[in-house]
Design an enzyme around this catalytic site. Structure first.
Site, PDB file in Angstrom:
ATOM      1  N   TYR A   1       2.121  -2.582 -10.723  1.00 24.59           N
ATOM      2  CA  TYR A   1       3.067  -3.707 -10.609  1.00 24.59           C
ATOM      3  C   TYR A   1       2.381  -4.994 -11.097  1.00 24.59           C
ATOM      4  O   TYR A   1       1.241  -5.286 -10.708  1.00 24.59           O
ATOM      5  CB  TYR A   1       3.475  -3.796  -9.142  1.00 24.59           C
TER       6      TYR A   1
ATOM      7  N   ASP B   1      -0.051   2.627  -4.393  1.00 24.74           N
ATOM      8  CA  ASP B   1       1.274   2.080  -4.105  1.00 24.74           C
ATOM      9  C   ASP B   1       2.247   3.263  -4.104  1.00 24.74           C
ATOM     10  O   ASP B   1       2.490   3.878  -5.142  1.00 24.74           O
ATOM     11  CB  ASP B   1       1.640   1.057  -5.188  1.00 24.74           C
TER      12      ASP B   1
ATOM     13  N   ARG C   1      -0.006 -12.915  15.606  1.00 24.87           N
ATOM     14  CA  ARG C   1      -0.697 -12.680  14.322  1.00 24.87           C
ATOM     15  C   ARG C   1      -1.588 -11.443  14.386  1.00 24.87           C
ATOM     16  O   ARG C   1      -1.804 -10.775  13.379  1.00 24.87           O
ATOM     17  CB  ARG C   1      -1.503 -13.922  13.895  1.00 24.87           C
TER      18      ARG C   1
ATOM     19  N   LYS D   1      11.881  -2.409  -0.632  1.00 23.24           N
ATOM     20  CA  LYS D   1      12.687  -1.495  -1.452  1.00 23.24           C
ATOM     21  C   LYS D   1      13.345  -0.447  -0.543  1.00 23.24           C
ATOM     22  O   LYS D   1      14.161  -0.795   0.272  1.00 23.24           O
ATOM     23  CB  LYS D   1      11.802  -0.845  -2.526  1.00 23.24           C
TER      24      LYS D   1
HETATM   25  C1  LIG Z   1       5.973  -1.175  -7.228  1.00 22.63           C
HETATM   26  C2  LIG Z   1       5.933  -2.468  -6.469  1.00 22.63           C
HETATM   27  N1  LIG Z   1       4.879  -2.700  -5.675  1.00 22.63           N
HETATM   28  C3  LIG Z   1       4.773  -3.854  -4.985  1.00 22.63           C
HETATM   29  C4  LIG Z   1       5.759  -4.815  -5.051  1.00 22.63           C
HETATM   30  C5  LIG Z   1       5.587  -6.104  -4.278  1.00 22.63           C
HETATM   31  O1  LIG Z   1       6.353  -6.060  -3.115  1.00 22.63           O
HETATM   32  P1  LIG Z   1       6.962  -7.358  -2.413  1.00 22.63           P
HETATM   33  O2  LIG Z   1       7.996  -7.919  -3.350  1.00 22.63           O
HETATM   34  O3  LIG Z   1       7.511  -6.832  -1.134  1.00 22.63           O
HETATM   35  O4  LIG Z   1       5.835  -8.317  -2.218  1.00 22.63           O
HETATM   36  C6  LIG Z   1       6.889  -4.599  -5.840  1.00 22.63           C
HETATM   37  C7  LIG Z   1       7.976  -5.602  -5.901  1.00 22.63           C
HETATM   38  O5  LIG Z   1       8.886  -5.524  -6.688  1.00 22.63           O
HETATM   39  C8  LIG Z   1       6.972  -3.388  -6.578  1.00 22.63           C
HETATM   40  O6  LIG Z   1       8.015  -3.127  -7.375  1.00 22.63           O
END
Ligand SMILES: Cc1ncc(COP(=O)(O)O)c(C=O)c1O
Length: 379
Positions: A107, A179, A54, A204
């Site tokens: 998001y 992000d 962890r 992604k």
């Molecule tokens: C732009 C963006 N940021 C964060 C996330 C969250 O990522 P995760 O699904 O790996 O938790 C997503 C998920 O679709 C996303 O599209």
């Protein structure tokens, strides 16, 4: 070391692993000590010794080192999902009474995290529009601790002026978190533009094969130590197996991204010439309103974008999507090998987000042309 080389070799030394050309998966919860003295030295930080997965694992460490190098950061922490990376970073930075300024194109679950979870602990949230970055100074509440950005946004692809936001934030002692999942560290390095912490959903492009959910955060030594301590408390770490898959995905990131970019550019340009298409929201197109700003802070464009059609009935929208399905998959993720489509604003919206995959671009274009014919046949 340049990024493409780093993805193959950085933080890896086969001589540590019996000559294995890939890092072993350290499938263990626990790392034990040879002696009490070794345990004491490790506890006092005199030697480096893993203790428990962890808080650190050698396979995960390879992934974290590569991400830190790519993001021009001092360090990185890997997580079990992008949301684990985002929530851990936010929780590490705020305390009760603080304020978070959130881009309104973030998001969706980040909005909910702020408005539901952080609100329960006395942290307030307000919003700014990505285009208002230049006038941000006057609109930042006094007790703002974090400005959270997503650029490009992952649905309508607005570009935020990262230099402008980071300049204001630095002057006011506010931590900036971005992000960077759409551009990836290969096409955008926010830390060079003054941003403090970079987060990714690795699920992604970084993973790239739609078989993996993970996240990462990268930043300065000081901030990443805070994030690491918070991660140890919250526990949302990546497993060593998934860290291995992430390393494997990263090895081909440059070639995959170059292909995603080539195909997306071709398809976006072609779509923008089609009579039924009213708008193509792809930062790589010169016609995109944020293109000049994007070009000033990014070195490339990935393969996800949204386009709008002349508004028609729900039946027309459904016929369009169904006609894509021989090749495109219908689903809400992006950044994998496979092309995807999702209605951007519901089935009545006549707008679609596509993730252009690694298929032959002519095949994708032919299917899109057929779907436009199907749409045209409806009112
Ligand atoms: C732009 C963006 N940021 C964060 C996330 C969250 O990522 P995760 O699904 O790996 O938790 C997503 C998920 O679709 C996303 O599209």
């Amino acid at each position: 070391m340049k990024p493409n080389t780093a993805l193959l070799h950085y933080a890896e030394d086969p001589s540590d692993w019996q000559g294995a050309v890939n890092p072993p998966i350290y499938r263990t919860s626990l790392f034990c000590y040879d002696s009490c003295q070794q345990m004491i030295d490790a506890g006092e930080g005199k030697i480096t010794h893993y203790s428990y997965t962890r808080s650190g694992n050698p396979t995960t460490h390879v992934l974290e080192e590569k991400i830190a190098l790519l993001e021009h950061a001092d360090g990185a922490v890997a997580f079990g999902s992008g949301m684990a990376a985002i929530s851990t970073c936010l929780l590490a930075m705020v305390r009760s009474g603080d304020h978070v300024l959130l881009t309104n194109n973030a998001y969706g679950p980040v909005h909910r995290l702020c408005n539901h979870t952080l609100a329960r602990f006395g942290v307030t949230t307000s919003y700014y529009k990505p285009g208002d970055a230049a006038d941000l100074d006057a609109n930042i509440p006094e007790h703002t601790r974090v400005i959270y950005l997503e650029s490009p946004g992952s649905m309508t692809f607005e570009i935020t002026d990262l230099r402008a936001v980071s300049a204001v934030a630095r002057r006011r002692g506010i931590v900036t978190i971005i992000d960077n999942s759409w551009a990836t560290p290969l096409y955008q390095n926010p830390i060079d533009l003054g941003i403090d912490l970079v987060v990714h959903t690795g699920s992604k492009y970084l993973g790239g094969h739609s078989d993996l959910v993970f996240g990462v955060a990268a930043g300065s030594r000081e901030l990443i130590e805070q994030v690491h301590r918070q991660a140890c408390e919250l526990g949302g770490i990546i497993s060593p197996e998934d860290a291995y898959l992430a390393i494997r995905g990263l090895r081909t990131l440059p070639v995959r991204l170059a292909q995603h970019q080539r195909s997306a550019m071709q398809i976006a340009a072609w779509l923008s010439e089609q009579p039924l298409v009213t708008d193509v929201l792809y930062p790589g197109l010169e016609s995109f309103p944020g293109h000049a700003l994007a070009a000033s802070q990014m070195s490339g464009y990935s393969g996800v974008f949204t386009f709008k059609l002349q508004p028609k009935s729900r039946e027309a929208n459904m016929a369009f999507v169904d006609a894509l399905l021989p090749l495109f998959r219908l689903g809400c993720s992006w950044g994998g090998f496979e092309s995807l489509v999702i209605p951007a604003f519901g089935l009545d919206g006549s707008a679609y987000r596509v993730s252009i995959g690694l298929e032959d671009v002519e095949d994708l274009q032919n299917v899109l042309a057929g779907a436009l014919d199907a749409y045209d046949a409806h009112s």
